[in-house]
Design an enzyme around this catalytic site. Sequence first.
Site, PDB file in Angstrom:
ATOM      1  N   ARG A 221       0.815  -1.220   0.000  1.00 30.55           N
ATOM      2  CA  ARG A 221       0.000   0.000   0.000  1.00 30.55           C
ATOM      3  C   ARG A 221       0.848   1.269   0.000  1.00 30.55           C
ATOM      4  O   ARG A 221       0.466   2.287  -0.538  1.00 30.55           O
ATOM      5  CB  ARG A 221      -0.914  -0.005   1.228  1.00 30.55           C
ATOM      6  CG  ARG A 221      -2.235  -0.678   0.941  1.00 30.55           C
ATOM      7  CD  ARG A 221      -3.120  -0.590   2.115  1.00 30.55           C
ATOM      8  NE  ARG A 221      -2.323  -0.793   3.330  1.00 30.55           N
ATOM      9  CZ  ARG A 221      -2.801  -0.886   4.540  1.00 30.55           C
ATOM     10  NH1 ARG A 221      -4.074  -0.773   4.747  1.00 30.55           N
ATOM     11  NH2 ARG A 221      -2.034  -1.096   5.583  1.00 30.55           N
TER      12      ARG A 221
ATOM     13  N   LYS B 129       3.675 -18.976   6.451  1.00 32.37           N
ATOM     14  CA  LYS B 129       2.869 -19.312   7.614  1.00 32.37           C
ATOM     15  C   LYS B 129       2.417 -18.036   8.329  1.00 32.37           C
ATOM     16  O   LYS B 129       3.086 -17.027   8.153  1.00 32.37           O
ATOM     17  CB  LYS B 129       3.640 -20.249   8.536  1.00 32.37           C
ATOM     18  CG  LYS B 129       4.642 -19.567   9.480  1.00 32.37           C
ATOM     19  CD  LYS B 129       5.215 -20.578  10.408  1.00 32.37           C
ATOM     20  CE  LYS B 129       5.329 -20.107  11.809  1.00 32.37           C
ATOM     21  NZ  LYS B 129       6.149 -18.951  12.100  1.00 32.37           N
TER      22      LYS B 129
ATOM     23  N   ASP C 120       7.668 -23.435   4.668  1.00 29.10           N
ATOM     24  CA  ASP C 120       8.060 -23.664   6.049  1.00 29.10           C
ATOM     25  C   ASP C 120       9.569 -23.576   6.000  1.00 29.10           C
ATOM     26  O   ASP C 120      10.231 -24.481   5.470  1.00 29.10           O
ATOM     27  CB  ASP C 120       7.610 -25.064   6.496  1.00 29.10           C
ATOM     28  CG  ASP C 120       7.962 -25.308   7.943  1.00 29.10           C
ATOM     29  OD1 ASP C 120       9.109 -25.014   8.317  1.00 29.10           O
ATOM     30  OD2 ASP C 120       7.100 -25.773   8.706  1.00 29.10           O
ATOM     31  N   HIS C 121      10.136 -22.479   6.492  1.00 25.64           N
ATOM     32  CA  HIS C 121      11.548 -22.255   6.185  1.00 25.64           C
ATOM     33  C   HIS C 121      12.458 -23.316   6.809  1.00 25.64           C
ATOM     34  O   HIS C 121      13.591 -23.479   6.393  1.00 25.64           O
ATOM     35  CB  HIS C 121      11.981 -20.824   6.538  1.00 25.64           C
ATOM     36  CG  HIS C 121      12.260 -20.590   7.991  1.00 25.64           C
ATOM     37  ND1 HIS C 121      11.275 -20.342   8.897  1.00 25.64           N
ATOM     38  CD2 HIS C 121      13.405 -20.566   8.690  1.00 25.64           C
ATOM     39  CE1 HIS C 121      11.815 -20.165  10.089  1.00 25.64           C
ATOM     40  NE2 HIS C 121      13.105 -20.309   9.992  1.00 25.64           N
TER      41      HIS C 121
ATOM     42  N   LYS D 121      16.203 -25.670   5.392  1.00 23.06           N
ATOM     43  CA  LYS D 121      17.493 -25.793   6.089  1.00 23.06           C
ATOM     44  C   LYS D 121      18.187 -27.063   5.611  1.00 23.06           C
ATOM     45  O   LYS D 121      17.590 -28.137   5.606  1.00 23.06           O
ATOM     46  CB  LYS D 121      17.284 -25.846   7.613  1.00 23.06           C
ATOM     47  CG  LYS D 121      16.809 -24.505   8.188  1.00 23.06           C
ATOM     48  CD  LYS D 121      16.769 -24.553   9.692  1.00 23.06           C
ATOM     49  CE  LYS D 121      15.995 -23.374  10.270  1.00 23.06           C
ATOM     50  NZ  LYS D 121      16.781 -22.172  10.470  1.00 23.06           N
TER      51      LYS D 121
ATOM     52  N   GLU E  34      15.539 -21.031  21.618  1.00 25.29           N
ATOM     53  CA  GLU E  34      15.980 -19.710  21.156  1.00 25.29           C
ATOM     54  C   GLU E  34      16.352 -18.901  22.382  1.00 25.29           C
ATOM     55  O   GLU E  34      15.635 -18.948  23.388  1.00 25.29           O
ATOM     56  CB  GLU E  34      14.838 -18.999  20.430  1.00 25.29           C
ATOM     57  CG  GLU E  34      14.548 -19.577  19.079  1.00 25.29           C
ATOM     58  CD  GLU E  34      13.469 -18.766  18.364  1.00 25.29           C
ATOM     59  OE1 GLU E  34      13.807 -17.754  17.746  1.00 25.29           O
ATOM     60  OE2 GLU E  34      12.293 -19.148  18.465  1.00 25.29           O
TER      61      GLU E  34
ATOM     62  N   HIS F  70       7.133 -26.011  12.056  1.00 24.69           N
ATOM     63  CA  HIS F  70       8.542 -26.404  11.939  1.00 24.69           C
ATOM     64  C   HIS F  70       8.844 -27.729  12.652  1.00 24.69           C
ATOM     65  O   HIS F  70       9.493 -28.609  12.101  1.00 24.69           O
ATOM     66  CB  HIS F  70       9.456 -25.335  12.539  1.00 24.69           C
ATOM     67  CG  HIS F  70       9.211 -23.953  11.997  1.00 24.69           C
ATOM     68  ND1 HIS F  70       8.915 -23.716  10.680  1.00 24.69           N
ATOM     69  CD2 HIS F  70       9.235 -22.731  12.586  1.00 24.69           C
ATOM     70  CE1 HIS F  70       8.770 -22.414  10.485  1.00 24.69           C
ATOM     71  NE2 HIS F  70       8.950 -21.795  11.625  1.00 24.69           N
TER      72      HIS F  70
ATOM     73  N   LYS G  46      11.286 -19.815  23.902  1.00 24.95           N
ATOM     74  CA  LYS G  46      12.005 -18.546  23.772  1.00 24.95           C
ATOM     75  C   LYS G  46      12.660 -18.258  25.109  1.00 24.95           C
ATOM     76  O   LYS G  46      12.240 -18.777  26.144  1.00 24.95           O
ATOM     77  CB  LYS G  46      11.040 -17.406  23.467  1.00 24.95           C
ATOM     78  CG  LYS G  46      10.212 -17.638  22.215  1.00 24.95           C
ATOM     79  CD  LYS G  46      10.587 -16.665  21.132  1.00 24.95           C
ATOM     80  CE  LYS G  46       9.726 -16.826  19.913  1.00 24.95           C
ATOM     81  NZ  LYS G  46      10.473 -16.807  18.662  1.00 24.95           N
TER      82      LYS G  46
HETATM   83  C1  BG6 Z   1       9.651 -18.337  12.823  1.00 27.94           C
HETATM   84  C2  BG6 Z   1       8.934 -17.969  14.096  1.00 27.94           C
HETATM   85  O1  BG6 Z   1       8.826 -19.113  11.998  1.00 27.94           O
HETATM   86  O2  BG6 Z   1      10.834 -19.075  13.151  1.00 27.94           O
HETATM   87  C3  BG6 Z   1       9.838 -17.169  15.015  1.00 27.94           C
HETATM   88  O3  BG6 Z   1       7.779 -17.195  13.791  1.00 27.94           O
HETATM   89  C4  BG6 Z   1      11.130 -17.923  15.257  1.00 27.94           C
HETATM   90  O4  BG6 Z   1       9.203 -16.896  16.257  1.00 27.94           O
HETATM   91  C5  BG6 Z   1      11.759 -18.360  13.942  1.00 27.94           C
HETATM   92  O5  BG6 Z   1      12.007 -17.053  15.957  1.00 27.94           O
HETATM   93  C6  BG6 Z   1      12.945 -19.263  14.198  1.00 27.94           C
HETATM   94  O6  BG6 Z   1      13.602 -19.527  12.994  1.00 27.94           O
HETATM   95  P1  BG6 Z   1      15.145 -19.933  12.991  1.00 27.94           P
HETATM   96  O7  BG6 Z   1      15.415 -20.252  11.555  1.00 27.94           O
HETATM   97  O8  BG6 Z   1      15.903 -18.745  13.483  1.00 27.94           O
HETATM   98  O9  BG6 Z   1      15.279 -21.102  13.902  1.00 27.94           O
END
Ligand code: BG6
Length: 506
Positions: free
Chosen positions: A44, A150, A179-180, A184, A218, A242, A342
Amino acid sequence: MNGVIFVIFGASGDLAIRKLIPAIFELHQGKYLPENFAVLGISRSKYSDDEFRKKVFYDSEFIEMDKKAKKEHKDFADKLSYIPIQTSETKDYAKVKKALAKLDKQFEIGGNYIFYLSTPPFLYTTIPACLAAHDLNEEKDGWRRLVVEKPFGYDLETAEALNKDLQTHFDENQIYRIDHYLGKETVQNLLVTRFANGIFEPLWNRNYIEHVQITNAENLTVGNRGGYYDKSGALRDMFQNHLMQIVAHVAMEPPISAEANAIRNEKLKLLQSIRPIKESDVPKQVIRGQYTPATIDGKKVKGYRQEEGVPDDSKTATFIAVKFFIDNWRWAGVPFYVRSGKALPTKVTEVVITFKDPPHALFRKEDMVYNDNNQLIIRIQPNEGLLLKFGMKVPGAGFEVKDVGMDFQYSDLTNVHVPAAYERLLLDVIKGDATLYARGDSVEESWRFVEPILNAWENNPKIKVYGYPAGTWGPAVASKLIESDDVTWRNPCSELTTGDNFSELS
Ligand code: BG6
């Protein structure tokens, strides 16, 4: 390779700036992209092409630029363009169509477009419908692919509705759900470890494995994402997507080939075999926690409820530990323990396969500086690698047995650039390879597993949210999930070592 236009909706947002544009730039630098590509940013905000280039590229703190390569940078920047639209206004997509036609001609693309939805989820159904209203979903003169980030829904019902909406305008084989974690290298390597070697798979079952642990830690707190996170929490944010994907890779049956659907079919079957947790069993099988204020290395760290955007009485879990079983021949009776949180002591993701004790104890327990159980530790991140723990005799009299490790570090394998998850995933969508993308049915299946947990928390406010000081390994009660006598969670440090460190923090 044919040409391609990346159409990024939400192009001035965080994800585009932090991940997408840097990944496209890296791919371009590495000459992985077709010569004829272009990026069309859409959102936007009102930017000109040049303002957009400055914001996402020239001024980006996420892109490392070689100062001498001015010409190459300009070549890349020239491929970036931008149009502002009201994303929910169907009529505005005429502008999108026009801009695409222009770019297509200018860069000789051949009609191949990737529509990347890097937007708030409420637009996931609007944008595909608006694209379809202008025939931009139709593959008449090239291919059209839709990439969705997501969250894929908020629960089972919304996930099903989202799939239905997406599939109204695009075929399932045009939809790429990112889904990243699947991008990996080490998650993909789980399949290679298991299926390219003869030594692991014969042991990979209930006869030899005592239990499986997956830890995703994390050290960061929620920070300024409190507003988003409070509606999501660890179960939705990490576990449903994940971590369930990692579970599927660890536990699935061998696919008949490495082809996308063969792998995705096996993952689906695995997710279908996870025994649902009854609402009444949730307090026994799921521990939820929330970080509380602490001082770490002399610095005060806020508790979750003190974070911006988080209500004082929030029950959102920043930590979860789940115990579950997989009801099939391979895994019957083997507990799986998965935790994620976290504000833990370090950032690490690891899979630990704990093997059963030898059937007969030959050496005296008190001579063991070692816990009996062999373990295979698969380090997903950081310091990616594999470590096998086993007992060896300490030289000298008697039979003192000590824990030793045999390890492989991923960094020893190659010194070529290991692509970041987004680079790999974007490249795959250009190639039309959906192996590393989540299929709609398995997304729904993992919601099906998660749903009773969400319901139990919703319906039974008495289920405890345990506090844990920021910088520790979560609520102490999580260790009670693992009932084995001499095995508990492996609390790893960032290096891949045999030792269980950080015990002083837990
Ligand atoms: C994301 C979450 O999908 O993955 C985040 O929304 C998280 O909260 C992150 O921090 C973690 O990804 P990675 O690749 O740093 O483990």
